[in-house]
Scaffold this motif. Structure first.
Motif, PDB file in Angstrom:
ATOM      1  N   ALA A   1      -0.995  -8.144   4.748  1.00 19.55           N
ATOM      2  CA  ALA A   1      -0.838  -6.742   5.136  1.00 19.55           C
ATOM      3  C   ALA A   1      -0.139  -6.618   6.488  1.00 19.55           C
ATOM      4  CB  ALA A   1      -2.202  -6.051   5.189  1.00 19.55           C
ATOM      5  N   LYS A   2       0.666  -5.567   6.612  1.00 18.60           N
ATOM      6  CA  LYS A   2       1.332  -5.235   7.866  1.00 18.60           C
ATOM      7  C   LYS A   2       1.230  -3.734   8.074  1.00 18.60           C
ATOM      8  CE  LYS A   2       4.731  -8.991   7.660  1.00 18.60           C
ATOM      9  NZ  LYS A   2       6.178  -9.332   7.630  1.00 18.60           N
ATOM     10  N   PHE A   3       1.033  -3.350   9.334  1.00 14.25           N
ATOM     11  CA  PHE A   3       0.790  -1.954   9.670  1.00 14.25           C
ATOM     12  C   PHE A   3       1.787  -1.495  10.728  1.00 14.25           C
ATOM     13  CE2 PHE A   3      -3.051  -4.055   8.352  1.00 14.25           C
ATOM     14  CZ  PHE A   3      -3.687  -3.155   7.510  1.00 14.25           C
ATOM     15  N   SER A   4       2.197  -0.228  10.637  1.00 12.22           N
ATOM     16  CA  SER A   4       3.126   0.300  11.632  1.00 12.22           C
ATOM     17  C   SER A   4       2.981   1.813  11.737  1.00 12.22           C
ATOM     18  CB  SER A   4       4.576  -0.041  11.248  1.00 12.22           C
ATOM     19  OG  SER A   4       5.480   0.427  12.223  1.00 12.22           O
ATOM     20  N   VAL A   5       2.728   2.293  12.960  1.00 11.02           N
ATOM     21  CA  VAL A   5       2.785   3.727  13.260  1.00 11.02           C
ATOM     22  C   VAL A   5       4.223   3.973  13.711  1.00 11.02           C
ATOM     23  CG1 VAL A   5       1.792   5.616  14.610  1.00 11.02           C
ATOM     24  CG2 VAL A   5       0.357   3.678  13.944  1.00 11.02           C
ATOM     25  N   ARG A   6       5.119   4.143  12.753  1.00  6.15           N
ATOM     26  CA  ARG A   6       6.554   3.994  12.988  1.00  6.15           C
ATOM     27  C   ARG A   6       7.296   5.307  13.229  1.00  6.15           C
ATOM     28  NH1 ARG A   6       9.644   0.015   8.921  1.00  6.15           N
ATOM     29  NH2 ARG A   6       7.967  -1.342   9.669  1.00  6.15           N
ATOM     30  N   GLU A   7       6.600   6.427  13.256  1.00  6.21           N
ATOM     31  CA  GLU A   7       7.300   7.712  13.354  1.00  6.21           C
ATOM     32  C   GLU A   7       8.236   7.788  14.549  1.00  6.21           C
ATOM     33  OE1 GLU A   7       3.710   8.658  10.781  1.00  6.21           O
ATOM     34  OE2 GLU A   7       4.198   7.319  12.449  1.00  6.21           O
ATOM     35  N   VAL A   8       7.850   7.179  15.684  1.00  5.59           N
ATOM     36  CA  VAL A   8       8.694   7.260  16.873  1.00  5.59           C
ATOM     37  C   VAL A   8      10.084   6.695  16.606  1.00  5.59           C
ATOM     38  CG1 VAL A   8       7.989   5.019  17.850  1.00  5.59           C
ATOM     39  CG2 VAL A   8       8.709   6.877  19.385  1.00  5.59           C
ATOM     40  N   LYS A   9      10.206   5.751  15.702  1.00  4.04           N
ATOM     41  CA  LYS A   9      11.497   5.137  15.399  1.00  4.04           C
ATOM     42  C   LYS A   9      12.391   6.036  14.549  1.00  4.04           C
ATOM     43  CE  LYS A   9      10.320   0.271  16.023  1.00  4.04           C
ATOM     44  NZ  LYS A   9      11.266   0.084  17.124  1.00  4.04           N
ATOM     45  N   VAL A  10      11.812   7.080  13.967  1.00  6.39           N
ATOM     46  CA  VAL A  10      12.621   8.052  13.245  1.00  6.39           C
ATOM     47  C   VAL A  10      12.562   9.413  13.943  1.00  6.39           C
ATOM     48  CG1 VAL A  10      12.604   6.929  10.999  1.00  6.39           C
ATOM     49  CG2 VAL A  10      10.712   8.434  11.610  1.00  6.39           C
TER      50      VAL A  10
ATOM     51  N   TRP B   1       2.861  -3.701   3.042  1.00  9.43           N
ATOM     52  CA  TRP B   1       3.176  -2.732   4.082  1.00  9.43           C
ATOM     53  C   TRP B   1       2.295  -1.483   4.010  1.00  9.43           C
ATOM     54  CZ3 TRP B   1       5.572  -3.541   8.377  1.00  9.43           C
ATOM     55  CH2 TRP B   1       6.572  -4.515   8.459  1.00  9.43           C
ATOM     56  N   CYS B   2       1.867  -1.045   5.172  1.00  9.38           N
ATOM     57  CA  CYS B   2       1.164   0.235   5.348  1.00  9.38           C
ATOM     58  C   CYS B   2       1.819   0.906   6.544  1.00  9.38           C
ATOM     59  CB  CYS B   2      -0.328   0.001   5.576  1.00  9.38           C
ATOM     60  SG  CYS B   2      -1.298   1.507   5.787  1.00  9.38           S
ATOM     61  N   ILE B   3       2.740   1.814   6.288  1.00  8.79           N
ATOM     62  CA  ILE B   3       3.627   2.352   7.323  1.00  8.79           C
ATOM     63  C   ILE B   3       3.429   3.860   7.461  1.00  8.79           C
ATOM     64  CG2 ILE B   3       6.050   2.652   8.002  1.00  8.79           C
ATOM     65  CD1 ILE B   3       6.736   0.238   6.246  1.00  8.79           C
ATOM     66  N   GLY B   4       3.455   4.345   8.692  1.00  8.79           N
ATOM     67  CA  GLY B   4       3.501   5.780   8.947  1.00  8.79           C
ATOM     68  C   GLY B   4       2.419   6.545   8.229  1.00  8.79           C
TER      69      GLY B   4
ATOM     70  N   PHE C   1       0.850  -1.192   0.000  1.00  9.30           N
ATOM     71  CA  PHE C   1       0.000   0.000   0.000  1.00  9.30           C
ATOM     72  C   PHE C   1       0.884   1.241   0.000  1.00  9.30           C
ATOM     73  CE2 PHE C   1      -2.544   3.298   2.093  1.00  9.30           C
ATOM     74  CZ  PHE C   1      -3.653   3.298   1.273  1.00  9.30           C
ATOM     75  N   SER C   2       1.696   1.417   1.051  1.00  9.20           N
ATOM     76  CA  SER C   2       2.646   2.534   1.071  1.00  9.20           C
ATOM     77  C   SER C   2       3.664   2.351   2.189  1.00  9.20           C
ATOM     78  CB  SER C   2       1.930   3.874   1.267  1.00  9.20           C
ATOM     79  OG  SER C   2       2.878   4.935   1.303  1.00  9.20           O
ATOM     80  N   TYR C   3       4.916   2.668   1.867  1.00  8.55           N
ATOM     81  CA  TYR C   3       5.979   2.699   2.874  1.00  8.55           C
ATOM     82  C   TYR C   3       5.922   3.966   3.729  1.00  8.55           C
ATOM     83  CZ  TYR C   3       8.550  -1.189   0.641  1.00  8.55           C
ATOM     84  OH  TYR C   3       8.944  -2.405   0.144  1.00  8.55           O
ATOM     85  N   GLY C   4       4.986   4.868   3.427  1.00  8.99           N
ATOM     86  CA  GLY C   4       4.857   6.093   4.212  1.00  8.99           C
ATOM     87  C   GLY C   4       5.676   7.230   3.626  1.00  8.99           C
ATOM     88  N   LEU C   5       6.041   8.181   4.459  1.00  5.42           N
ATOM     89  CA  LEU C   5       6.748   9.378   4.018  1.00  5.42           C
ATOM     90  C   LEU C   5       8.042   9.008   3.297  1.00  5.42           C
ATOM     91  CD1 LEU C   5       6.711  12.535   4.193  1.00  5.42           C
ATOM     92  CD2 LEU C   5       8.220  12.289   6.179  1.00  5.42           C
ATOM     93  N   ASP C   6       8.235   9.607   2.128  1.00  7.21           N
ATOM     94  CA  ASP C   6       9.460   9.396   1.359  1.00  7.21           C
ATOM     95  C   ASP C   6      10.532  10.335   1.911  1.00  7.21           C
ATOM     96  OD1 ASP C   6      11.450   9.107  -0.531  1.00  7.21           O
ATOM     97  OD2 ASP C   6      10.085   9.110  -2.245  1.00  7.21           O
ATOM     98  N   LEU C   7      11.277   9.859   2.909  1.00  3.53           N
ATOM     99  CA  LEU C   7      12.259  10.717   3.588  1.00  3.53           C
ATOM    100  C   LEU C   7      13.305  11.291   2.634  1.00  3.53           C
ATOM    101  CD1 LEU C   7      12.947   9.112   7.085  1.00  3.53           C
ATOM    102  CD2 LEU C   7      12.108  11.413   6.615  1.00  3.53           C
ATOM    103  N   PRO C   8      13.893  10.481   1.748  1.00  3.20           N
ATOM    104  CA  PRO C   8      14.883  11.078   0.835  1.00  3.20           C
ATOM    105  C   PRO C   8      14.279  12.195  -0.023  1.00  3.20           C
ATOM    106  CG  PRO C   8      15.123   8.706   0.848  1.00  3.20           C
ATOM    107  CD  PRO C   8      13.874   9.012   1.630  1.00  3.20           C
ATOM    108  N   ALA C   9      13.062  12.002  -0.527  1.00  4.45           N
ATOM    109  CA  ALA C   9      12.441  13.005  -1.386  1.00  4.45           C
ATOM    110  C   ALA C   9      12.027  14.248  -0.605  1.00  4.45           C
ATOM    111  CB  ALA C   9      11.228  12.416  -2.105  1.00  4.45           C
TER     112      ALA C   9
END
Length: 275
Positions: free
Chosen positions: A142-151, A121-124, A64-72
């Protein structure tokens, strides 16, 4: 609209249902500048289109989405991360967060109900996005993660405002404070998704059938149902979004965030020091 070219999405309309597919261009449909610019435009057009009565939202490929594209997005974060960033840089960052929040809110505020179909994956930011949908389905992978705390970030574009109404406060705190990954079965148990389907094909078939059921009902009544259901929650959501935008503008810049971004680029585990 089906003929319009988008950089981060594909849009098709058939039988009163619009299918909106995330396409990247970042890996895993990561959310870069094109995503944040185009999403509110798409939602506004679909909201005005009488030939659209329901929307199906999904991702292209395996995820679905890896979430925010940090490099971009690194350039947009650069000014506020600069040492000694003052009012102008923080104001510009605050404005950027509010625009990104507005992109996700455009999904929630669209009068046409939105059905999200999640595979992989459905992340951040992906979780932010599906939290703005009306109905969510997942495939078994499907896998889900509210992962912002890790970055070293506080999630600021919608999860904290909307998920308490979907999965409850305790489940949200567990996901947000640990940044852990959960599978589709756990997502179903806590109410994040309405159902889990065995595979991607079954997922799309179910999501399309639900969107078609919605589209077959009186359109103005459907819009009225959504408006009434959203009425009491909308002020609380907006208050939460404003607060987290202000909080992150004040406190996001940190050595830990710089370390997190460096670790992403250098493909290594980060070492956080609480500074």
């Amino acid at each position: 609209m089906s003929d319009q070219q988008w950089k981060a999405f594909e849009v098709s309309i058939s039988d009163f249902v619009a299918e909106v597919t995330l396409t990247g261009p970042g890996k895993g449909n990561a959310m870069g500048p094109d995503f944040w610019r185009e999403l509110p435009e798409i939602c506004a057009q679909l909201d005005r289109d009488d030939d659209v009565r329901a929307i199906l939202l999904t991702g292209s490929g395996a995820h679905f989405s890896y979430g925010l594209d940090l490099p971009a997005m690194a350039g947009d974060l650069g000014s506020v991360l600069a040492e000694g960033a003052k009012a102008r840089a923080r104001t510009e960052f605050h404005d950027m967060v509010r625009r990104m929040q507005g992109a996700i809110s455009a999904v929630a505020d669209c009068r046409k109900p939105v059905v999200a179909a999640v595979s992989g994956w459905c992340i951040g930011g992906g979780v932010d996005l599906i939290s703005a949908a009306d109905i969510r389905y997942a495939s078994a992978d499907a896998k889900f993660s509210v992962r912002e705390v890790k970055v070293a970030m506080v999630a600021d574009v919608g999860s904290f405002a909307r998920l308490p109404l979907i999965i409850g406060d305790g489940h949200l705190r567990e996901l947000a404070l640990t940044g852990k990954d959960i599978d589709a079965d756990r997502a179903l148990r806590i109410g994040l998704v309405n159902d889990v389907l065995p595979n991607h094909e079954g997922l799309l078939a179910t999501a399309r059938a639900t969107a078609a059921e919605i589209a077959a009902n009186p359109p103005l009544v459907v819009q009225g149902v959504k408006s009434v259901l959203d009425h009491t929650r909308r002020p609380a959501v907006e208050d939460s979004l404003r607060y987290v935008a202000a909080w992150n503008s004040a406190f996001l810049p940190s050595d830990d965030l710089t370390e997190a971004i460096s670790a992403v680029f250098e493909k290594r585990p980060p070492e956080f020091r609480g500074a």
